[in-house]
Scaffold this active site. Structure first.
Site, PDB file in Angstrom:
ATOM      1  N   HIS A  63      10.050  -8.697  -6.427  1.00  0.00           N
ATOM      2  CA  HIS A  63      10.606  -8.786  -4.925  1.00  0.00           C
ATOM      3  C   HIS A  63      11.921  -8.524  -4.887  1.00  0.00           C
ATOM      4  O   HIS A  63      12.481  -8.023  -3.873  1.00  0.00           O
ATOM      5  CB  HIS A  63       9.881  -9.948  -4.302  1.00  0.00           C
ATOM      6  N   GLU A 107       1.310  -3.757   7.304  1.00  0.00           N
ATOM      7  CA  GLU A 107       0.205  -4.052   6.061  1.00  0.00           C
ATOM      8  C   GLU A 107      -1.071  -3.704   6.665  1.00  0.00           C
ATOM      9  O   GLU A 107      -1.447  -3.956   7.916  1.00  0.00           O
ATOM     10  CB  GLU A 107       0.046  -5.447   5.728  1.00  0.00           C
ATOM     11  N   ASP A 138      -2.138   1.228   9.401  1.00  0.00           N
ATOM     12  CA  ASP A 138      -1.984   2.093   8.475  1.00  0.00           C
ATOM     13  C   ASP A 138      -0.368   2.697   8.446  1.00  0.00           C
ATOM     14  O   ASP A 138       0.025   3.223   9.194  1.00  0.00           O
ATOM     15  CB  ASP A 138      -2.852   3.349   8.626  1.00  0.00           C
ATOM     16  N   GLY A 139       0.555   2.494   7.242  1.00  0.00           N
ATOM     17  CA  GLY A 139       1.492   2.588   6.804  1.00  0.00           C
ATOM     18  C   GLY A 139       1.903   4.222   6.935  1.00  0.00           C
ATOM     19  O   GLY A 139       2.848   4.792   7.477  1.00  0.00           O
ATOM     20  N   ASP A 156       6.069  -1.231  -0.899  1.00  0.00           N
ATOM     21  CA  ASP A 156       5.612  -2.150  -1.747  1.00  0.00           C
ATOM     22  C   ASP A 156       4.169  -2.202  -1.686  1.00  0.00           C
ATOM     23  O   ASP A 156       3.439  -2.886  -1.287  1.00  0.00           O
ATOM     24  CB  ASP A 156       6.051  -3.658  -1.124  1.00  0.00           C
ATOM     25  N   SER A 157       3.771  -1.098  -2.433  1.00  0.00           N
ATOM     26  CA  SER A 157       2.150  -0.745  -2.435  1.00  0.00           C
ATOM     27  C   SER A 157       1.576  -1.527  -3.468  1.00  0.00           C
ATOM     28  O   SER A 157       1.836  -1.746  -4.540  1.00  0.00           O
ATOM     29  CB  SER A 157       1.772   0.712  -2.484  1.00  0.00           C
ATOM     30  N   ASP A 159      -1.441  -0.133  -6.351  1.00  0.00           N
ATOM     31  CA  ASP A 159      -1.622   0.818  -7.501  1.00  0.00           C
ATOM     32  C   ASP A 159      -2.326   2.164  -6.562  1.00  0.00           C
ATOM     33  O   ASP A 159      -3.073   2.014  -5.668  1.00  0.00           O
ATOM     34  CB  ASP A 159      -2.563   0.668  -8.622  1.00  0.00           C
ATOM     35  N   PRO A 163      -7.037   2.213  -0.827  1.00  0.00           N
ATOM     36  CA  PRO A 163      -6.051   2.491   0.371  1.00  0.00           C
ATOM     37  C   PRO A 163      -4.760   3.042   0.275  1.00  0.00           C
ATOM     38  O   PRO A 163      -4.002   3.695   0.877  1.00  0.00           O
ATOM     39  CB  PRO A 163      -5.990   1.034   1.098  1.00  0.00           C
TER      40      PRO A 163
HETATM   41  N1  SPD Z   1      -0.295  -3.077 -10.923  1.00  0.00           N
HETATM   42  C1  SPD Z   1      -0.142  -3.751  -9.735  1.00  0.00           C
HETATM   43  C2  SPD Z   1       1.166  -3.156  -9.063  1.00  0.00           C
HETATM   44  C3  SPD Z   1       1.542  -4.013  -7.754  1.00  0.00           C
HETATM   45  C4  SPD Z   1       2.652  -3.637  -7.233  1.00  0.00           C
HETATM   46  N2  SPD Z   1       2.733  -4.345  -5.752  1.00  0.00           N
HETATM   47  C5  SPD Z   1       2.538  -5.587  -5.722  1.00  0.00           C
HETATM   48  C6  SPD Z   1       2.807  -6.398  -4.352  1.00  0.00           C
HETATM   49  C7  SPD Z   1       3.556  -7.456  -4.660  1.00  0.00           C
HETATM   50  N3  SPD Z   1       4.288  -7.638  -3.267  1.00  0.00           N
END
Ligand code: SPD
Length: 277
Positions: A63, A107, A138-139, A156-157, A159, A163
């Site tokens: 973070h 989110e 939806d972003g 901050d997605s 994988d 979605p």
């Molecule tokens: N392989 C998992 C990757 C996740 C990345 N984003 C996580 C969100 C945390 N805020």
């Protein structure tokens, strides 16, 4: 192996396991399977569809690194957008910056935020800040509908499956460019340089095709596949690898500092080769 264990199948032939004291929460939301586990090595852990998203033990690395590199690059980061990040960790970091006037978090899955507020209060600690705007939508649509609105955009997605898939496309990066103000920049989490080689190469190509400045940097996140994790920046003006990072007085972080900022852009040769730089 005694007791209860959580295992994430990181690739079809690689797994990561840790011992679990207790399952605190499990549900199927309209978007995904959501769980909070209390693990022995990392404390409380959020998983989505069986994939580790964050843990109380190592979340600070991810973070801080997904936020502070961009926040310390832009000279006046007043309006910030976070796409994903429903756990609130990136929001907490962004709102540490005294010059941020508004941080909008978009989110898609409301339950992620609700459950994190209940079980991960150290991460989800900034939702009640008056500068925070939280939208459950939806972003991808949000960036299309907000031209020239933001100084910094943080993606901050999860994988790139389900979605989040559309958040890794060239079309999306073009829309992010439009949603940024004149001197804006964005950063996205862009997965493992070991296990997602083609993806990282493609993202770098796509972002370089849209933004005059494109940079990749690294951090070590113990609970993510391979440990070493990449972030990709697209910037209209400021080069995060060349600026003198500006950290506001009085902000405390556990991983990020200006020396780490500079060092994060030193890429091993195999990563340089991947992105052709
Ligand atoms: N392989 C998992 C990757 C996740 C990345 N984003 C996580 C969100 C945390 N805020």
């Amino acid at each position: 192996m005694k007791g209860l264990w959580f295992t994430e199948l990181q690739t079809p032939v690689v797994a990561f396991s840790c011992r679990v004291r207790q399952t605190l929460h499990w549900e199927r939301t309209p978007y995904q399977e959501l769980a909070v586990l209390d693990t022995e090595p990392f404390g409380r852990m959020l998983t989505l569809d069986g994939v580790i998203q964050t843990t109380v033990g190592d979340e600070f690395v991810y973070h801080e690194m997904i936020t502070w590199v961009a926040l310390s690059t832009h000279p006046r980061p007043r309006r910030v957008l976070i796409i994903g990040g429903g756990d609130g960790g990136a929001l907490r970091e962004v709102l540490k910056h005294p010059e941020v006037e508004n941080a909008t978090l978009v989110e898609i899955d409301r339950r992620v935020t609700e459950v994190c507020r209940q079980y991960l209060p150290e991460i989800a600690s900034a939702f009640d800040d008056p500068r925070a705007t939280v939208l459950f939508e939806d972003g991808i649509v949000h960036v299309q509908e907000h031209p020239a609105a933001y100084d910094v955009i943080i993606i901050d997605s999860t994988d790139p499956v389900g979605p989040a898939e559309g958040l890794f496309s060239a079309d999306f990066y073009r829309n992010v460019y439009q949603a940024l103000r004149e001197e804006g920049l964005f950063v996205a989490q862009t997965e493992s340089p070991f296990f997602n080689r083609e993806l990282l190469a493609r993202i770098y190509r796509d972002v370089s095709g849209v933004f005059p400045v494109c940079r990749v940097y690294l951090a070590s996140v113990p609970t993510y596949p391979g440990g070493l994790w990449t972030f990709t920046v697209g910037s209209k003006r400021f080069d995060p690898a060349a600026v003198e990072p500006r950290m506001p007085q009085g902000v405390t972080t556990r991983y990020y500092n200006p020396a780490v900022h500079r060092a994060a852009f030193a890429l091993p040769n195999f990563v340089r080769e991947l992105i052709g730089s």
